[in-house]
Design an enzyme around this catalytic site. Structure first.
Site, PDB file in Angstrom:
ATOM      1  CG  ASP A 160     -20.124  38.134  72.964  1.00  0.00           C
ATOM      2  OD1 ASP A 160     -21.098  38.370  73.703  1.00  0.00           O
ATOM      3  OD2 ASP A 160     -19.446  39.113  72.472  1.00  0.00           O
ATOM      4  CB  SER A 161     -23.705  39.398  70.179  1.00  0.00           C
ATOM      5  OG  SER A 161     -23.039  40.462  71.102  1.00  0.00           O
TER       6      SER A 161
ATOM      7  CE1 TYR B 207     -26.190  38.041  67.665  1.00  0.00           C
ATOM      8  CE2 TYR B 207     -26.430  36.505  69.645  1.00  0.00           C
ATOM      9  CZ  TYR B 207     -26.100  36.750  68.431  1.00  0.00           C
ATOM     10  OH  TYR B 207     -25.637  35.919  67.755  1.00  0.00           O
ATOM     11  N   GLY B 208     -28.006  43.093  71.655  1.00  0.00           N
ATOM     12  CA  GLY B 208     -28.625  43.806  72.940  1.00  0.00           C
ATOM     13  C   GLY B 208     -29.846  44.989  72.637  1.00  0.00           C
TER      14      GLY B 208
ATOM     15  CB  CYS C 194     -23.675  36.919  74.552  1.00  0.00           C
ATOM     16  SG  CYS C 194     -24.965  38.161  74.099  1.00  0.00           S
ATOM     17  CG  ASN C 195     -23.883  39.910  80.393  1.00  0.00           C
ATOM     18  OD1 ASN C 195     -24.141  39.609  81.522  1.00  0.00           O
ATOM     19  ND2 ASN C 195     -22.655  40.090  79.905  1.00  0.00           N
ATOM     20  CB  THR C 196     -28.180  40.003  75.167  1.00  0.00           C
ATOM     21  OG1 THR C 196     -27.637  41.343  75.230  1.00  0.00           O
ATOM     22  CG2 THR C 196     -29.252  40.333  74.437  1.00  0.00           C
TER      23      THR C 196
ATOM     24  CD  GLU D  53     -17.566  47.001  69.104  1.00  0.00           C
ATOM     25  OE1 GLU D  53     -17.868  47.417  68.032  1.00  0.00           O
ATOM     26  OE2 GLU D  53     -18.065  45.871  69.582  1.00  0.00           O
TER      27      GLU D  53
ATOM     28  CB  CYS E 112     -22.800  44.575  78.723  1.00  0.00           C
ATOM     29  SG  CYS E 112     -22.145  44.601  76.927  1.00  0.00           S
ATOM     30  CB  THR E 113     -18.732  40.578  77.242  1.00  0.00           C
ATOM     31  OG1 THR E 113     -19.569  40.767  76.123  1.00  0.00           O
ATOM     32  CG2 THR E 113     -19.042  39.354  78.226  1.00  0.00           C
ATOM     33  CG  HIS E 114     -18.748  45.748  74.395  1.00  0.00           C
ATOM     34  ND1 HIS E 114     -19.237  44.587  73.812  1.00  0.00           N
ATOM     35  CD2 HIS E 114     -17.811  46.134  73.271  1.00  0.00           C
ATOM     36  CE1 HIS E 114     -19.117  44.443  72.549  1.00  0.00           C
ATOM     37  NE2 HIS E 114     -18.181  45.437  72.005  1.00  0.00           N
TER      38      HIS E 114
END
Lengths: 272, 272
Positions: free
Chosen positions: A16-17, A48-49, A79-81, A159, A191-193
């Site tokens: 992932d980023s 990255y996004g 990472c979705n991006t 975050e 998005c993983t967040h």
């Protein structure tokens, strides 16, 4: 292009980023506790996004190369991006092993879930602009309408731990207002967040909308693929993931706890 | 270590982690319109302020090396985070030319401004944790009390254009509440993004507190240094800055307009 012999004992590589992909690690551990996991988070270059496709593709190649040193039997792009813009780069760099992107898994789950064929997707600027979710969903069912919205402030809010802060609610209200008139029945957290903000997002869009967390979807798909290829690890021991990061900032342990709900284990710092 | 001959016609090199340093370019242009400016923004690896000292120091060296290709007569570190944590790296990499950090200039201006010897500083996590503002201010006057607060959401809020959004006001209220009981009379905007949010920050801390924008301070210090060394460019032509970036994301032109108040000129993409 790398070529190596893989066995059921080989690890699963996940990248992932940054730290968001730990939600995927958690989902994999939950249904495949005996698998060895190598996780790489590119914390030195996150996010990255908000970056361009050229840069995202270069980073995807670097990330894959780092994981390939561990001769994995499979790579999961958490990472979705990267899934949206560079899955072909990951496939090319990793040779013949299976590659699973979080986006494809989430798209498949969402397409199977919507009853009225109206899906919403939220993600980073790069993911939304790529239109990759709509393409993946329409590959499965061209009749589904997909509405996307970039939510750039959700990652920093998550975050910072602003998960139910009034300011976060105001921002969510603004970002998600468009979906009111779209009459969707399914919303993909692209998005993983975003699973960190899940409750707030659910409260904002209101009841009757199924929320898709791609982490669980990608874990299930990984299990199916390993089963098909007879690559499931036969061990009964519970494995601890091996964590690699390109930067170890001060807040890393706080973020680890936020995403994994546990204390940070040993983490290896690696150069990109 | 680089060594090259500099002349009054040599350019001034300016770098930042991203686009925020354009506020410094603008300030320099305003008082030194005939100077040639080379600006590098590390947009492929932005932000720096949430990363570790090790990584920030590595990036500072890369950024300086990129500017040194243009044989500048001076380097201005427009990034507060690099000024706080890696100014020695920039000096070592750039040889004998003068290096001016935005932090030192802001600290000097603030120390001269406070009547009651109580200064507040806001910045990124890395800048605040380094304690560099307090050190620089106390080097000038050990009797000044310095109170610092990291405001990690201010950069994404500024970049999203949430400059007077109710959510931004709520977040500012929370971040800046500590200063109420500190009875400061001077507040340093210790991050080049923060001038975008200046009005909101002023309204939040209330009247009677002088706001220090380091961009203007660093421009004045650059002029003084060039004068002392007889390196002012004698040309009377107005120069357009040469812009280099490591990534050109979709929103770059929007951000350029936000920071420079003008349409984006030609920008050169460079590998790091």
């Amino acid at each position: 292009m790398h070529q190596h012999k893989t066995t059921p004992e080989s690890p699963i590589g996940i990248f992932d980023s940054g730290v968001g992909g730990l939600t995927v690690v958690r989902a994999i551990q939950s249904i495949l506790p005996s698998e060895r996991i190598i996780y790489f988070g590119d914390t030195a270059r996150v996010p990255y996004g908000s970056k361009s496709q050229v840069t995202i593709r270069k980073y995807a190649q670097d990330d894959t190369s780092i994981l390939m040193r561990y001769q994995p039997k499979m790579i999961i792009v958490a990472c979705n991006t990267v899934s949206a813009l560079a899955l072909d780069v990951v496939r090319k760099t990793s040779g013949s092993i299976p590659v699973i992107g979080v986006l494809e898994a989430g798209a498949e789950l969402a397409a199977g879930m919507t009853a009225i064929k109206r899906i919403g997707v939220i993600g980073t600027q790069a993911t939304v602009c790529s239109n990759a979710y709509a393409c993946a969903i329409n590959d499965l069912d061209p009749d589904i309408e997909v509405y996307s919205k970039a939510c750039p402030l959700f990652v920093p809010l998550a975050e910072e731990g602003f998960v139910d802060h009034p300011a976060a609610q105001l921002i969510a209200g603004e970002y998600l207002a468009d979906f009111d008139e779209r009459h969707i029945d399914t919303l993909v957290l692209g998005c993983t967040h975003y699973p960190i903000l899940r409750r707030m997002i659910e409260n904002t869009v209101g009841p009757g909308i199924a929320i898709i967390d791609s982490a669980e979807a990608v874990a299930r798909r990984a299990k199916e693929t390993l089963l098909e290829r007879s690559l499931l690890n036969p061990s009964t021991a519970t494995e601890t993931p091996h964590l690699l990061v390109s930067d170890l900032p001060q807040k890393f342990s706080t973020l680890y706890r936020l995403f994994m709900g546990a204390d940070m284990p040993d983490v290896e710092l690696t150069d990109i």
